[in-house]
Design a protein around this motif. Structure first.
Motif, PDB file in Angstrom:
ATOM      1  N   GLY A 136      12.538   2.640 -11.657  1.00  0.00           N
ATOM      2  CA  GLY A 136      11.330   3.272 -12.174  1.00  0.00           C
ATOM      3  C   GLY A 136      10.207   2.339 -12.589  1.00  0.00           C
ATOM      4  O   GLY A 136       9.088   2.772 -12.808  1.00  0.00           O
TER       5      GLY A 136
ATOM      6  N   ARG B 125       4.851   7.034  -4.781  1.00  0.00           N
ATOM      7  CA  ARG B 125       4.968   7.748  -6.050  1.00  0.00           C
ATOM      8  C   ARG B 125       6.380   8.272  -6.262  1.00  0.00           C
ATOM      9  O   ARG B 125       6.947   8.227  -7.351  1.00  0.00           O
TER      10      ARG B 125
ATOM     11  N   GLY C 109       9.959  19.284  -7.257  1.00  0.00           N
ATOM     12  CA  GLY C 109       9.858  19.571  -5.838  1.00  0.00           C
ATOM     13  C   GLY C 109      10.023  18.365  -4.936  1.00  0.00           C
ATOM     14  O   GLY C 109       9.728  18.434  -3.742  1.00  0.00           O
ATOM     15  N   ILE C 110      10.492  17.256  -5.495  1.00  0.00           N
ATOM     16  CA  ILE C 110      10.667  16.059  -4.673  1.00  0.00           C
ATOM     17  C   ILE C 110      12.084  16.024  -4.123  1.00  0.00           C
ATOM     18  O   ILE C 110      13.044  16.259  -4.857  1.00  0.00           O
ATOM     19  N   ARG C 111      12.188  15.771  -2.810  1.00  0.00           N
ATOM     20  CA  ARG C 111      13.537  15.681  -2.238  1.00  0.00           C
ATOM     21  C   ARG C 111      14.062  14.280  -2.471  1.00  0.00           C
ATOM     22  O   ARG C 111      13.892  13.380  -1.654  1.00  0.00           O
ATOM     23  N   ALA C 112      14.698  14.114  -3.600  1.00  0.00           N
ATOM     24  CA  ALA C 112      15.132  12.787  -4.040  1.00  0.00           C
ATOM     25  C   ALA C 112      16.075  12.150  -3.023  1.00  0.00           C
ATOM     26  O   ALA C 112      16.013  10.943  -2.786  1.00  0.00           O
TER      27      ALA C 112
ATOM     28  N   PHE D   8       0.820  -1.214   0.000  1.00  0.00           N
ATOM     29  CA  PHE D   8       0.000   0.000   0.000  1.00  0.00           C
ATOM     30  C   PHE D   8       0.851   1.261   0.000  1.00  0.00           C
ATOM     31  O   PHE D   8       0.496   2.244  -0.639  1.00  0.00           O
TER      32      PHE D   8
ATOM     33  N   TYR E 216       8.940   5.687  -7.405  1.00  0.00           N
ATOM     34  CA  TYR E 216       8.903   5.421  -8.843  1.00  0.00           C
ATOM     35  C   TYR E 216       9.481   6.582  -9.651  1.00  0.00           C
ATOM     36  O   TYR E 216      10.219   6.386 -10.613  1.00  0.00           O
ATOM     37  N   SER E 217       9.123   7.809  -9.269  1.00  0.00           N
ATOM     38  CA  SER E 217       9.542   8.926 -10.112  1.00  0.00           C
ATOM     39  C   SER E 217      11.037   9.202  -9.973  1.00  0.00           C
ATOM     40  O   SER E 217      11.698   9.514 -10.955  1.00  0.00           O
TER      41      SER E 217
ATOM     42  N   SER F  92      12.267  14.750 -11.172  1.00  0.00           N
ATOM     43  CA  SER F  92      11.618  14.647  -9.868  1.00  0.00           C
ATOM     44  C   SER F  92      12.037  15.792  -8.968  1.00  0.00           C
ATOM     45  O   SER F  92      11.217  16.400  -8.294  1.00  0.00           O
ATOM     46  N   ILE F  93      13.335  16.078  -8.952  1.00  0.00           N
ATOM     47  CA  ILE F  93      13.826  17.171  -8.105  1.00  0.00           C
ATOM     48  C   ILE F  93      13.185  18.479  -8.543  1.00  0.00           C
ATOM     49  O   ILE F  93      12.703  19.258  -7.723  1.00  0.00           O
TER      50      ILE F  93
ATOM     51  N   ASN G  13      -0.178   3.550  -2.925  1.00  0.00           N
ATOM     52  CA  ASN G  13      -1.163   4.553  -2.542  1.00  0.00           C
ATOM     53  C   ASN G  13      -0.652   5.752  -1.767  1.00  0.00           C
ATOM     54  O   ASN G  13      -1.435   6.569  -1.329  1.00  0.00           O
ATOM     55  N   THR G  14       0.658   5.830  -1.603  1.00  0.00           N
ATOM     56  CA  THR G  14       1.123   6.990  -0.834  1.00  0.00           C
ATOM     57  C   THR G  14       2.012   7.888  -1.673  1.00  0.00           C
ATOM     58  O   THR G  14       2.526   7.485  -2.717  1.00  0.00           O
ATOM     59  N   ILE G  15       2.178   9.103  -1.175  1.00  0.00           N
ATOM     60  CA  ILE G  15       3.068  10.058  -1.829  1.00  0.00           C
ATOM     61  C   ILE G  15       4.463   9.456  -1.932  1.00  0.00           C
ATOM     62  O   ILE G  15       5.106   9.518  -2.974  1.00  0.00           O
ATOM     63  N   PHE G  16       4.900   8.845  -0.817  1.00  0.00           N
ATOM     64  CA  PHE G  16       6.240   8.270  -0.813  1.00  0.00           C
ATOM     65  C   PHE G  16       6.403   7.236  -1.935  1.00  0.00           C
ATOM     66  O   PHE G  16       7.397   7.219  -2.651  1.00  0.00           O
TER      67      PHE G  16
END
Ligand SMILES: Nc1ncnc2c1ncn2[C@@H]1O[C@H](COP(=O)(O)OP(=O)(O)OP(=O)(O)O)[C@@H](O)[C@H]1O
Ligand SMILES: [Mg+2]
Lengths: 311, 499
Positions: A261, A187, A203-206, A178, A190-191, A199-200, A182-185
């Protein structure tokens, strides 16, 4: 629409492979399809599956973790040591898991802040953590653990006839499944694996995502180690040697791409089952362990080749 | 019926997984002509080329080369017949040198020994580069260190060095500077004189009228017609492509300019740029012009927090904006549509849905949990708003046409409902219709009070949509024009360092 079906079909590949192997073994061995054997088999795979679940996260981000076996050994030894000195079993387990999380975080920090390739970074920590285990245990197994019911339960217990490690594996699977879906994490995992730069810039803190996946893997490795320790009632300094290979094999058999990915956790569970069923079945058939390795390797190769073909 | 045809494709059909992309398409190219292939994004231009050269197999139709039926199963076979392609997606291997890239797959060796003739290959590389007027590219440089424009020039050099009879260029100028474009056009002219055919795909209308002899238009995978360029016009081509009159190229602006939103004071970043001072007001579009490599992208990256400034200050509504990660700017309401959609804008093997959600994960989730329904609504809404041509939100962005990929990038950022939107070359590789839609979206945003900074190398676009124009020359501000003050010449003058 059609594409979707084809997509799902290629995801079915590992499952079909598993079913074929199970059918073959069912026909050739009388004892394969007994309840006893199946539960036994599931318990055997739970250790590899737990590690492989973590490995799936790592590989999805485009990384690899070779240090899982050493983390397992150190976490187990630490937990066993605390138990032997009379600590409360649950507290010892908790501290052991926390140590696993930290060792994983160290991997993640070296990889992200130190900008070391995951293969190299975890190759180094694999050696370091193994060395630390040998230092901590003085190279000898730790025995005389607590006779507490709750600790024994972890590796040897049953709930409604199902081995407790299997239940732990299923719980971990459900939770991680799950998280990934189903969570932001999930997602972000994968990205980051698909395109870190994009991704960065989104705004994602890779870096954080990566540190977390290694931490999760570290913790799951120690959990596997604690199951092992509880079953054997001792912690071996050489425990977990080469476990990284079975874990990676399970992930790859499940259809997760080593370049990141792309992939799914269910595949990994199936991959772990394939490896477990092969081990178990070949044992039942009294195939010599030398040949077993050849068969196992060939199956992995075949699976990957078939997967390529279908793409 | 016509022996002059070097290549003739008739009644070509092609579907991807049940989705019909080409339907009864005819396309023929005569020896020694420059033939434009036009159509909206996703019309099937690149696919037609890939069918011709054997990258994709066709479902129906015939292809003849010099009157003989052919079925190529690999681009190598097409190359043997003298047909080479410069693909829309660059095919440069970044960690090999320029020379190694030029001779990839056809290295020169001493006899059959496999021992490389390095000196010879280098000389030939230099020659081809010279012919293109880009002898400033060192043959020993690692290709990945060069600008995208220069990499594109290497691809072009590679194609013309093969002594091809037909060269297909799929949007070759998208990443080129004006000077590079001029020298490319000279080369095309001289190739034509030698009897080489060129198939030219581009969304820049000006170029088509400048160099092409005939034009073929596709719409929705169908063949619309072929015409000599002299017998047609800008409007006529657009009508063939879109199927209706498009009206004004740049839609009317009607936004009211408000208070200052962003103020940049004496911004500098290492050797990239310095002394950058400007403001953007609510409801205003600031156009940023300059040559490729002038530092425009670097300035925008720095404002957005994707790179560290070495000096200066950025104020948002009068308050200092201290960003160390794009995440901070996004929170402050800044969106950044990057120049390079493949490397920086999209995660190619994820779906439209997942890509659009990437900047909006907070908005479509609750306590870390992604809500499928909310995500679907957001994504479907944006797909509709931007007219993304797709089989559905779950299509992988990799399989979208270039222009539709660009729309997905824009969708991603519209989702955050930005207060300031920075667009870096927003219409690169985008068809006329979609360009207008993008301008329209920009207008709508400014009407809602959003401030926009648009970096663009297309001067008509800069002039057509900007309220003010800032020109950058070699990392410094060269000039700022008000709307109506500037024209193409004045901008070029400032951009090339004239006073
Ligand atoms: N490999 C593929 N699988 C599935 N669909 C594809 C694939 N390649 C292209 N398509 C679809 O075929 C259609 C035509 O794409 P194509 O790339 O030929 O367009 P184009 O005319 O070159 O557009 P652009 O001007 O944006 O480059 C698009 O709808 C695209 O989504
Ligand atoms: Mg195209």
């Amino acid at each position: 629409m059609k594409k979707k079906i084809v997509n799902n079909l290629s995801q079915l590949g590992p499952l079909i492979g598993l079913i074929i192997i199970v059918i073959i073994l069912g026909f050739t061995s009388d004892s394969f399809f007994t309840m006893n054997n199946i539960l036994n088999l599931l318990r055997q795979i739970s250790i590899n599956a737990l590690i492989a679940f973590g490995m799936t996260f790592v590989i999805l981000t485009g990384g690899i973790d070779l240090s899982v076996g050493s983390i397992l050994a150190f976490g187990s030894a630490l937990t066993a040591g605390m138990l032997a000195s009379g600590m409360d079993p649950m507290l010892a387990v908790f501290i052991g898991l926390l140590a696993g999380l930290l060792m994983g975080a160290v991997n993640g920090l070296i990889i992200t802040k130190g900008k070391v390739a995951p293969f190299i970074a975890t190759l180094a920590t694999m050696t370091i953590f193994r060395g630390a285990t040998l230092v901590y245990t003085d190279g000898r197994p730790i025995t005389g653990l607590s006779d507490s019911f709750s600790f024994e339960m972890i590796g040897k217990g049953y709930v409604f006839g199902v081995p407790f490690p299997v239940i732990l594996m299923l719980i971990a699977f459900a939770v991680l499944f799950f998280i990934l879906r189903n969570t932001i994490f999930g997602r972000q995992v994968y990205s980051v694996g698909g395109n870190e730069e994009a991704s960065i810039l989104s705004g994602i803190r890779a870096d954080r995502v990566k540190i977390w996946v290694y931490s999760i893997t570290g913790m799951l490795s120690v959990l596997a180690g604690i199951i092992l320790t509880s079953r054997l009632n001792s912690a071996q300094p050489t425990a977990g040697t080469m476990y990284e290979l079975d874990a990676i094999a399970a992930v790859v058999l499940g259809g997760t791409s080593l370049t990141g990915g792309r992939g799914w956790l269910t595949g990994t569970l199936i991959g772990a089952l394939i490896i477990g069923v092969l081990d178990n079945g070949l044992n039942l058939l009294n195939v010599s362990s030398f040949y077993q390795q050849i068969v196992k390797g060939s199956v992995i190769l075949l699976a990957v080749l078939l997967d390529r073909r279908s793409k | 019926m016509n022996d002059q045809n070097l290549v003739k494709m008739s009644e070509i059909d092609k579907s991807f997984a049940g989705n019909r992309v080409l339907q009864n398409v005819n396309f023929s190219v005569q020896a020694g002509e420059v033939h434009a292939l036009m159509g909206e994004n996703g019309a099937g231009k690149s696919t037609l080329i890939k069918v011709l050269t054997g990258i994709h197999s066709r479902d129906g139709g015939t292809i003849t080369v010099k009157g003989k039926d052919v079925i190529f199963s690999h681009p190598k076979e097409a190359e043997k017949q003298g047909i080479v392609v410069i693909h829309q997606e660059l095919n440069i291997i970044p960690h090999l040198t320029v020379t190694e890239n030029m001779f990839l797959g056809k290295e020169l060796s001493i006899g059959k020994t496999g021992i490389l003739r390095k000196r010879e290959m280098q000389t030939q590389t230099l020659e081809s580069l010279k012919r293109l007027g880009v002898e400033n590219i060192p043959p020993n440089e690692t290709a990945g260190n060069l600008s995208v424009g220069k990499q594109q020039m290497i691809e072009i050099a590679r194609a013309i060095s093969t002594n091809a009879e037909m060269i297909i260029m799929d949007e070759p100028t998208a990443a080129l500077t004006d000077r590079e474009i001029t020298s490319l056009f000279k080369v095309i002219e001289s190739l034509r004189k030698q009897g080489v055919s060129i198939v030219y795909i581009s969304h820049r209308m000006e170029e088509i009228f400048q160099i092409c002899d005939r034009i073929t238009v596709l719409r929705d995978g169908q063949y619309i017609g072929t015409k000599p360029i002299k017998e047609t016009s800008f409007e006529a081509i657009v009508k063939m492509m879109v199927g209706r009159d498009l009206g004004e190229r740049f839609p009317e602006r009607s936004s009211v300019i408000g208070d200052t939103l962003l103020e940049v004071k004496d911004l500098a970043r290492d050797e990239w740029f310095e002394g950058i001072n400007f403001q953007v007001k609510e409801g205003e579009i600031l156009g940023v012009a300059g040559l490729m490599g002038a530092g425009r992208t670097e300035i925008m990256e720095t404002i957005f927090g994707a790179a560290k400034k070495s000096k200066g200050q950025v104020l948002l509504q009068g308050r200092p904006l201290d960003v160390t990660h794009p995440r901070d700017s996004i929170r402050a309401g800044i969106g950044f549509i990057t120049e390079d959609r493949k490397d920086e804008g999209l995660v190619l093997n994820l779906s439209i849905r997942e890509n659009v959600a990437l900047t909006n994960l907070k908005a479509v989730s609750c306590g870390g949990w992604v809500s499928n329904a909310r995500e679907r609504d957001l994504v479907d809404d944006l797909i509709k708003k931007l007219h993304v041509r797709t089989t559905g939100r779950d299509q992988e962005v990799k399989s979208l046409s270039g222009g539709n990929q660009q729309k997905v990038v824009i969708a991603k950022w519209l989702g955050i409902e930005p207060r300031l939107l920075i667009l870096d070359e927003p219409t690169r590789g985008v068809d006329v219709g979609a360009k207008k839609e993008i301008y329209h979206i920009m207008n709508q945003l400014t009407e809602q009070g959003v401030a926009i900074i648009m970096v663009s190398s297309e001067l008509p676009e800069i002039l057509g949509v900007s309220d003010r124009i800032m020109v950058i020359h070699e990392g410094k501000m060269a000039k700022v024009f008000k709307r109506g003050e500037a024209d193409q010449e004045k901008i070029m003058h400032a951009a090339t360092g004239g006073e």
